[in-house]
Each structure stands twice: as structure tokens, then as C-alpha cells.
Design an enzyme around this catalytic site. Structure first.
Site, PDB file in Angstrom:
ATOM      1  CE1 TYR A   1      -4.889   9.938   2.059  1.00 47.28           C
ATOM      2  CE2 TYR A   1      -6.335  11.858   1.303  1.00 47.28           C
ATOM      3  CZ  TYR A   1      -5.174  11.564   2.009  1.00 47.28           C
ATOM      4  OH  TYR A   1      -4.807  12.169   2.997  1.00 47.28           O
TER       5      TYR A   1
ATOM      6  CD  GLU B   1      -1.791  16.854   3.964  1.00 44.37           C
ATOM      7  OE1 GLU B   1      -1.880  17.863   3.037  1.00 44.37           O
ATOM      8  OE2 GLU B   1      -2.571  15.995   3.969  1.00 44.37           O
TER       9      GLU B   1
ATOM     10  CD1 TRP C   1      -4.768  14.342  -1.880  1.00 42.63           C
ATOM     11  CD2 TRP C   1      -2.950  15.106  -0.925  1.00 42.63           C
ATOM     12  NE1 TRP C   1      -4.427  13.334  -1.148  1.00 42.63           N
ATOM     13  CE2 TRP C   1      -3.412  13.927  -0.447  1.00 42.63           C
ATOM     14  CE3 TRP C   1      -1.746  15.685  -0.674  1.00 42.63           C
ATOM     15  CZ2 TRP C   1      -2.312  13.220   0.454  1.00 42.63           C
ATOM     16  CZ3 TRP C   1      -0.902  15.227   0.165  1.00 42.63           C
ATOM     17  CH2 TRP C   1      -1.334  13.855   0.960  1.00 42.63           C
TER      18      TRP C   1
END
Length: 181
Positions: A19, A41, A49
Site C-alpha cells: 500500500y 478512512e 489501518w
């Protein structure tokens, strides 16, 4: 042979490396791509995350690849389906926010969402030297949050707005020494 230097948050799992190196901080300038990132988000809020990254394909399937035209039409049956889906984060506030945000996005002209978000790009944004130099919010993210809320978006506080800015290249918070800078 020199060691590859990455932002320190991006080194603990292969998903983070992928990522970080290929997506985080790369410019996204389309409504659907930005809607996906804003949604993810928001779902990340209060979680790691990595949890979101590992469930990302499930989120895409559950939310029609973040097509706001489809998501805006979700009803109580869709909500119940999403709340029963173990492949995503099952949080009623976040699911409702995604549906509400799709509807708010459709109130804007095509491309207006992208223009709105990018209008908050700071004129100057020096490269951070350490992770301590990376803020959680900025005056621009506070202003973005207010502007989004004024247009009917929810679950987009200043911290989420700043994370969105980082993820989509509106700001570049790769460390000064990072290979992705």
C-alpha cells in the site's frame, strides 16, 4: 547495497509495504476513487489501518465498488445485509455514513467532489523528516471537514479529512528520506 528507507508505519506487514509503495500519497482525482478512500478512512477510525487493508476487497464487493449511484440507493435490506457481512467492519454509524455520503456526493455536479477536496491542497507542505513531523490535523483538514459537513457529508472530522488528504496525494507526507517521496 543500501537499505531501502520507507516511512516507519509501512514496514510491519507486507500489505503495508504494498500500500505504501504503490498507493499511499499517489494522486487520485476522480469522484469514485476519492469516495472509496473517504469511506475507508472513515471505517478505519478507531481501528488499525491493516484491518481495513485486509478487508478492502470485501468492502469493494459490499459497496458496489464504491459506485455512489448504487450506494445512494441502499435501503434497509442493504443495511441489514451489510451489518451481517463478516467481511467488512460492521458498524452501523459507519455504514449509514457511507450511504449518506454517497447521497451527498450525488448532490454535487460530476467532478465537483474532486474539485472540492483538491481545493484544500496547501500551497506549501514541506517534507516531514520524522513521523513526529506528521500532524494528525491541519488548518486545511479542519476547513475540508467543515466544507464537507456543510454539503451533507458525515463522519468526516478533521483527522479523517487529513488521512484522506494523505492517502490521495492532496498532501505528500512521505518522509524526506522515503523511497516513495
Amino acid at each position: 547495497m543500501s537499505e531501502v528507507v520507507r516511512c516507519s508505519w509501512a514496514t510491519s506487514a507486507p500489505e503495508y509495504v504494498e500500500y505504501h509503495d504503490n498507493e499511499w500519497g499517489k494522486e487520485i482525482r476522480d469522484d469514485v476513487g476519492l469516495f472509496e478512500r473517504m469511506t475507508l478512512e472513515g471505517f478505519q477510525s478507531g481501528l488499525s489501518w491493516i484491518t481495513i487493508l485486509r478487508k478492502r476487497e470485501n468492502f469493494r464487493a459490499a459497496f458496489a465498488h464504491f459506485d455512489p449511484e448504487v450506494v445512494a440507493k441502499y435501503d434497509a435490506t442493504d443495511f441489514d445485509r451489510l451489518m451481517a457481512d463478516p467481511g467488512i467492519v460492521r458498524n452501523r454509524l459507519k455504514i449509514n455514513a457511507t450511504i449518506s455520503n454517497a447521497r451527498a456526493l450525488l448532490e454535487l455536479a460530476p467532478g465537483e467532489f474532486t474539485e472540492l477536496l483538491w481545493s484544500f491542497r496547501p500551497a506549501k507542505h514541506p517534507a516531514p523528516r520524522t513521523m513526529a513531523d506528521v500532524p494528525a490535523t491541519t488548518p486545511e483538514s479542519v476547513a475540508m471537514s467543515k466544507a464537507l459537513k456543510k454539503r451533507g457529508f458525515v463522519f468526516v472530522g478533521p483527522t479523517t479529512a487529513y488521512a484522506l488528504m494523505q492517502a490521495t496525494g492532496i498532501v505528500n507526507d512521505h518522509l524526506k528520506t522515503c523511497i516513495a517521496r
